[in-house]
Design a protein around this motif. Structure first.
Motif, PDB file in Angstrom:
ATOM      1  N   LEU A 104       0.833  -1.196   0.000  1.00 20.15           N
ATOM      2  CA  LEU A 104       0.000   0.000   0.000  1.00 20.15           C
ATOM      3  C   LEU A 104       0.869   1.246   0.000  1.00 20.15           C
ATOM      4  O   LEU A 104       2.015   1.215   0.439  1.00 20.15           O
ATOM      5  CB  LEU A 104      -0.966   0.020   1.191  1.00 20.15           C
ATOM      6  N   ASP A 105       0.282   2.321  -0.521  1.00 17.36           N
ATOM      7  CA  ASP A 105       0.968   3.612  -0.540  1.00 17.36           C
ATOM      8  C   ASP A 105       0.983   4.219   0.845  1.00 17.36           C
ATOM      9  O   ASP A 105       0.125   3.939   1.672  1.00 17.36           O
ATOM     10  CB  ASP A 105       0.281   4.585  -1.509  1.00 17.36           C
ATOM     11  N   ASP A 106       1.957   5.072   1.047  1.00 17.47           N
ATOM     12  CA  ASP A 106       2.088   5.799   2.311  1.00 17.47           C
ATOM     13  C   ASP A 106       1.090   6.952   2.291  1.00 17.47           C
ATOM     14  O   ASP A 106       1.381   8.041   1.848  1.00 17.47           O
ATOM     15  CB  ASP A 106       3.529   6.301   2.424  1.00 17.47           C
ATOM     16  N   SER A 115       5.848  -2.576   1.471  1.00 17.66           N
ATOM     17  CA  SER A 115       5.916  -3.763   0.634  1.00 17.66           C
ATOM     18  C   SER A 115       6.186  -4.989   1.495  1.00 17.66           C
ATOM     19  O   SER A 115       6.669  -4.891   2.623  1.00 17.66           O
ATOM     20  CB  SER A 115       7.018  -3.615  -0.426  1.00 17.66           C
ATOM     21  N   PHE A 116       5.854  -6.136   0.940  1.00 16.00           N
ATOM     22  CA  PHE A 116       6.135  -7.420   1.562  1.00 16.00           C
ATOM     23  C   PHE A 116       7.198  -8.096   0.692  1.00 16.00           C
ATOM     24  O   PHE A 116       7.064  -8.138  -0.527  1.00 16.00           O
ATOM     25  CB  PHE A 116       4.857  -8.264   1.597  1.00 16.00           C
ATOM     26  N   SER A 117       8.269  -8.587   1.325  1.00 18.40           N
ATOM     27  CA  SER A 117       9.328  -9.244   0.540  1.00 18.40           C
ATOM     28  C   SER A 117       9.667 -10.604   1.121  1.00 18.40           C
ATOM     29  O   SER A 117       9.478 -10.855   2.320  1.00 18.40           O
ATOM     30  CB  SER A 117      10.590  -8.376   0.497  1.00 18.40           C
ATOM     31  N   ALA A 118      10.156 -11.456   0.253  1.00 18.06           N
ATOM     32  CA  ALA A 118      10.641 -12.778   0.639  1.00 18.06           C
ATOM     33  C   ALA A 118      11.886 -13.066  -0.168  1.00 18.06           C
ATOM     34  O   ALA A 118      11.941 -12.790  -1.372  1.00 18.06           O
ATOM     35  CB  ALA A 118       9.583 -13.839   0.384  1.00 18.06           C
ATOM     36  N   ASP A 119      12.901 -13.571   0.495  1.00 19.35           N
ATOM     37  CA  ASP A 119      14.160 -13.903  -0.165  1.00 19.35           C
ATOM     38  C   ASP A 119      14.599 -15.291   0.292  1.00 19.35           C
ATOM     39  O   ASP A 119      14.162 -15.784   1.332  1.00 19.35           O
ATOM     40  CB  ASP A 119      15.236 -12.882   0.193  1.00 19.35           C
ATOM     41  N   LEU A 120      15.479 -15.874  -0.474  1.00 22.02           N
ATOM     42  CA  LEU A 120      16.121 -17.134  -0.108  1.00 22.02           C
ATOM     43  C   LEU A 120      17.608 -16.941  -0.316  1.00 22.02           C
ATOM     44  O   LEU A 120      18.040 -16.600  -1.416  1.00 22.02           O
ATOM     45  CB  LEU A 120      15.620 -18.289  -0.979  1.00 22.02           C
ATOM     46  N   MET A 121      18.386 -17.128   0.756  1.00 21.05           N
ATOM     47  CA  MET A 121      19.847 -17.062   0.690  1.00 21.05           C
ATOM     48  C   MET A 121      20.362 -18.390   1.196  1.00 21.05           C
ATOM     49  O   MET A 121      20.001 -18.809   2.301  1.00 21.05           O
ATOM     50  CB  MET A 121      20.369 -15.914   1.543  1.00 21.05           C
ATOM     51  N   LEU A 157       9.606 -10.228   5.156  1.00 25.99           N
ATOM     52  CA  LEU A 157       9.709  -8.906   5.774  1.00 25.99           C
ATOM     53  C   LEU A 157       8.623  -7.954   5.303  1.00 25.99           C
ATOM     54  O   LEU A 157       8.178  -8.012   4.160  1.00 25.99           O
ATOM     55  CB  LEU A 157      11.067  -8.279   5.441  1.00 25.99           C
ATOM     56  N   LEU A 158       8.246  -7.042   6.196  1.00 25.19           N
ATOM     57  CA  LEU A 158       7.432  -5.890   5.843  1.00 25.19           C
ATOM     58  C   LEU A 158       8.386  -4.710   5.754  1.00 25.19           C
ATOM     59  O   LEU A 158       9.126  -4.439   6.704  1.00 25.19           O
ATOM     60  CB  LEU A 158       6.352  -5.634   6.898  1.00 25.19           C
ATOM     61  N   ASN A 159       8.409  -4.020   4.619  1.00 24.95           N
ATOM     62  CA  ASN A 159       9.381  -2.959   4.351  1.00 24.95           C
ATOM     63  C   ASN A 159       8.693  -1.619   4.141  1.00 24.95           C
ATOM     64  O   ASN A 159       7.561  -1.557   3.666  1.00 24.95           O
ATOM     65  CB  ASN A 159      10.170  -3.283   3.069  1.00 24.95           C
ATOM     66  N   TYR A 160       9.432  -0.564   4.452  1.00 22.85           N
ATOM     67  CA  TYR A 160       9.013   0.780   4.076  1.00 22.85           C
ATOM     68  C   TYR A 160      10.005   1.276   3.036  1.00 22.85           C
ATOM     69  O   TYR A 160      11.218   1.256   3.262  1.00 22.85           O
ATOM     70  CB  TYR A 160       8.974   1.737   5.271  1.00 22.85           C
ATOM     71  N   ALA A 208      15.317   3.974  -1.145  1.00 18.07           N
ATOM     72  CA  ALA A 208      15.879   3.409   0.082  1.00 18.07           C
ATOM     73  C   ALA A 208      14.779   2.612   0.774  1.00 18.07           C
ATOM     74  O   ALA A 208      13.605   2.976   0.706  1.00 18.07           O
ATOM     75  CB  ALA A 208      16.387   4.513   1.000  1.00 18.07           C
ATOM     76  N   SER A 209      15.174   1.526   1.419  1.00 20.97           N
ATOM     77  CA  SER A 209      14.201   0.646   2.036  1.00 20.97           C
ATOM     78  C   SER A 209      14.741   0.102   3.354  1.00 20.97           C
ATOM     79  O   SER A 209      15.941  -0.136   3.493  1.00 20.97           O
ATOM     80  CB  SER A 209      13.900  -0.519   1.087  1.00 20.97           C
ATOM     81  N   ALA A 210      13.847  -0.104   4.309  1.00 20.50           N
ATOM     82  CA  ALA A 210      14.190  -0.765   5.570  1.00 20.50           C
ATOM     83  C   ALA A 210      12.999  -1.622   5.963  1.00 20.50           C
ATOM     84  O   ALA A 210      11.849  -1.240   5.727  1.00 20.50           O
ATOM     85  CB  ALA A 210      14.493   0.254   6.659  1.00 20.50           C
TER      86      ALA A 210
END
Length: 175
Positions: free
Chosen positions: A65-67, A81-87, A98-101, A111-113
């Motif tokens: 969703l937008d801020d 945003s919602f992200s998923a990674d595989l390392m 993760l939930l990111n801004y 920039a994202s955290a």
């Protein structure tokens, strides 16, 4: 282990479910949709890096969703945003959800955290779930209308002796 595979498989199915319809509408909705990326992860811990100093990583990110509830500046629009990674490498694995801004810093730089949980696996330890976090910079541009991105991120996982912390460099596309 089977639970981890089922989770990753399920997430892959969901990613495809959203990615396929998004590709047809990507031209009408710039900046909305899905990111898919692939690249390398360099663990900061010497035990995790022993034998193989760079690991393969793959990930995806969905704009949620937008801020709209924070003070909105049209020059630096933000979104969640919602992200998923595989390392994965050397028997070590981290799957952060993760939930990111995300905040647009320049025309092509974001920039994202974010924070969330990571499903972890390390040699000699039981599979675990831990708090995970990331900070990243994403540079995006278009090549003949095709949206490309490069992402540099610091990924961290708490309570695993910093064995799954490190930098990732990925390249991807936006749908």
């Amino acid at each position: 282990m089977q639970r981890m595979r089922a989770l990753v498989s399920s997430f892959g199915f969901v990613a495809l479910w959203f990615a396929v319809p998004s590709t047809s509408t990507a031209q009408g909705l710039p900046g909305f949709g899905v990111q898919v990326r692939v690249g390398y992860f360099w663990p900061a811990n010497s035990r995790a890096a022993a034998g193989k100093s760079q690991w393969f990583t793959v990930g995806t990110e969905f704009k949620v969703l937008d801020d709209t509830f924070l003070m909105r500046n049209p020059l630096t629009p933000g979104h969640f945003s919602f992200s998923a990674d595989l390392m994965e490498g050397n028997g070590f694995r981290s799957v952060p959800l993760l939930l990111n801004y995300n905040l647009r810093v320049l025309e092509n730089l974001t920039a994202s955290a974010g924070g969330g949980i990571s499903f972890t696996s390390r040699p000699g330890f039981k599979d675990n779930t831990s708090f995970a976090y990331q900070a990243s910079l994403v540079y995006d541009w278009a090549i003949q209308g095709f949206p490309i991105l490069v992402r540099l991120a610091w990924n961290g996982v708490s309570s695993v002796d910093e064995e799954l912390d490190g930098f990732s460099l990925t390249a991807g596309v936006k749908f």
